[in-house]
Scaffold this motif. Structure first.
Motif, mmCIF file in Angstrom:
data_model
loop_
_atom_site.group_PDB
_atom_site.id
_atom_site.type_symbol
_atom_site.label_atom_id
_atom_site.label_comp_id
_atom_site.label_asym_id
_atom_site.label_seq_id
_atom_site.Cartn_x
_atom_site.Cartn_y
_atom_site.Cartn_z
ATOM 1 N N ALA A 195 14.842 39.843 21.988
ATOM 2 C CA ALA A 195 15.448 40.041 20.962
ATOM 3 C C ALA A 195 15.637 41.721 21.028
ATOM 4 C CB ALA A 195 14.755 39.700 19.815
ATOM 5 N N PRO A 196 16.902 42.148 20.277
ATOM 6 C CA PRO A 196 16.993 43.638 20.145
ATOM 7 C C PRO A 196 15.975 44.158 19.212
ATOM 8 C CG PRO A 196 19.073 42.186 19.536
ATOM 9 C CD PRO A 196 18.017 41.274 19.754
ATOM 10 N N VAL A 197 15.695 45.577 19.287
ATOM 11 C CA VAL A 197 14.682 46.155 18.791
ATOM 12 C C VAL A 197 15.204 46.095 17.182
ATOM 13 C CG1 VAL A 197 13.835 48.631 17.971
ATOM 14 C CG2 VAL A 197 14.105 47.795 20.255
ATOM 15 N N THR A 198 16.445 46.033 16.672
ATOM 16 C CA THR A 198 16.862 45.870 15.377
ATOM 17 C C THR A 198 16.211 44.674 14.515
ATOM 18 O OG1 THR A 198 18.953 45.287 15.950
ATOM 19 C CG2 THR A 198 18.611 47.532 15.572
ATOM 20 N N GLU A 199 16.219 43.386 15.519
ATOM 21 C CA GLU A 199 15.687 42.351 14.902
ATOM 22 C C GLU A 199 14.221 42.398 14.915
ATOM 23 O OE1 GLU A 199 16.944 38.980 16.967
ATOM 24 O OE2 GLU A 199 19.251 39.630 16.954
ATOM 25 N N VAL A 249 6.245 33.012 9.261
ATOM 26 C CA VAL A 249 5.658 31.822 8.498
ATOM 27 C C VAL A 249 6.654 31.260 8.034
ATOM 28 C CG1 VAL A 249 3.397 33.046 8.320
ATOM 29 C CG2 VAL A 249 5.106 32.995 6.421
ATOM 30 N N GLU A 250 6.331 29.802 7.646
ATOM 31 C CA GLU A 250 7.103 28.868 7.063
ATOM 32 C C GLU A 250 6.324 28.128 6.011
ATOM 33 O OE1 GLU A 250 9.497 26.836 10.034
ATOM 34 O OE2 GLU A 250 7.560 25.649 10.607
ATOM 35 N N SER A 251 7.206 27.650 4.790
ATOM 36 C CA SER A 251 6.411 26.576 4.220
ATOM 37 C C SER A 251 6.768 25.150 4.292
ATOM 38 C CB SER A 251 6.593 27.139 2.627
ATOM 39 O OG SER A 251 7.865 26.908 2.136
ATOM 40 N N VAL A 252 5.702 24.454 4.200
ATOM 41 C CA VAL A 252 5.791 22.952 4.074
ATOM 42 C C VAL A 252 5.162 22.286 2.954
ATOM 43 C CG1 VAL A 252 5.104 20.928 5.509
ATOM 44 C CG2 VAL A 252 5.761 23.224 6.563
ATOM 45 N N ARG A 253 5.804 21.684 2.272
ATOM 46 C CA ARG A 253 5.356 20.861 1.099
ATOM 47 C C ARG A 253 4.500 19.695 1.518
ATOM 48 N NH1 ARG A 253 5.198 21.027 -4.108
ATOM 49 N NH2 ARG A 253 6.691 22.766 -4.307
ATOM 50 N N VAL A 254 3.364 19.597 1.169
ATOM 51 C CA VAL A 254 2.334 18.363 1.388
ATOM 52 C C VAL A 254 1.865 17.802 0.100
ATOM 53 C CG1 VAL A 254 0.394 17.723 2.869
ATOM 54 C CG2 VAL A 254 1.686 19.609 3.637
ATOM 55 N N VAL A 267 4.854 30.500 12.818
ATOM 56 C CA VAL A 267 6.135 30.306 13.510
ATOM 57 C C VAL A 267 6.087 30.521 14.920
ATOM 58 C CG1 VAL A 267 8.601 30.351 13.588
ATOM 59 C CG2 VAL A 267 7.623 30.123 11.360
ATOM 60 N N GLY A 268 5.920 29.485 15.764
ATOM 61 C CA GLY A 268 5.413 29.898 17.021
ATOM 62 C C GLY A 268 6.614 30.579 17.903
ATOM 63 N N ALA A 269 7.685 30.176 17.739
ATOM 64 C CA ALA A 269 8.936 30.712 18.378
ATOM 65 C C ALA A 269 9.146 31.973 18.182
ATOM 66 C CB ALA A 269 10.037 29.867 18.107
ATOM 67 N N ARG A 270 8.947 32.293 16.776
ATOM 68 C CA ARG A 270 9.021 33.879 16.578
ATOM 69 C C ARG A 270 7.904 34.620 17.055
ATOM 70 N NH1 ARG A 270 13.008 37.553 15.304
ATOM 71 N NH2 ARG A 270 12.541 38.623 13.443
ATOM 72 N N LEU A 271 6.612 34.324 17.180
ATOM 73 C CA LEU A 271 5.628 34.804 17.738
ATOM 74 C C LEU A 271 5.849 34.878 19.231
ATOM 75 C CD1 LEU A 271 2.656 33.183 15.622
ATOM 76 C CD2 LEU A 271 3.579 35.668 15.629
ATOM 77 N N GLU A 272 6.437 34.135 19.768
ATOM 78 C CA GLU A 272 6.816 33.935 21.268
ATOM 79 C C GLU A 272 7.582 35.014 21.761
ATOM 80 O OE1 GLU A 272 7.642 30.205 22.907
ATOM 81 O OE2 GLU A 272 5.733 29.211 22.063
#
Length: 106
Positions: free
Chosen positions: A3-7, A61-66, A75-80
């Motif tokens: 991803a670009p630095v700005t992101e 991170v993301e929220s999930v209602r349980v 969020v694994g994809a963003r961490l990767e």
């Protein structure tokens, strides 16, 4: 492709805070509510909620209602994506250092 630095700048800014870093570490092992995070960390539930909002805004991170509870997860994809960007920087430095070494040894 990284991803670009700005992101990624907002991601690094979010992770510069010790509490947000700790929250992300906790969420790496389990989905947790803001209350559960507040029990594990030395900050109030309200402060946890603010930190979670920052982490969510940058996509970490993301929220999930349980049932009646809202749990958060990393969020694994963003961490990767962030890890790949750091690896690319490291690889570029490794190549530069290897070139300097070759020049110095010749």
């Amino acid at each position: 492709m990284t991803a670009p630095v700005t992101e990624l700048a907002p991601v690094f800014s979010a992770l510069a805070d010790d509490t947000r870093w700790r929250i992300l570490q906790e969420l790496g092992s389990a989905d947790l509510s803001a209350s559960a995070l507040a029990e594990r960390l030395p900050v109030s539930r309200q402060a946890i909620a603010k930190h979670l909002r920052v982490l969510a805004e940058v996509g970490l991170v993301e929220s999930v209602r349980v049932g009646r509870e809202v749990r958060y997860r990393a969020v694994g994809a963003r961490l990767e994506e962030t890890a790949r960007a750091i690896e690319a920087i490291g690889a570029a430095w490794d190549r530069r250092l290897a070139a300097i070494k070759r020049i110095a040894e010749s």
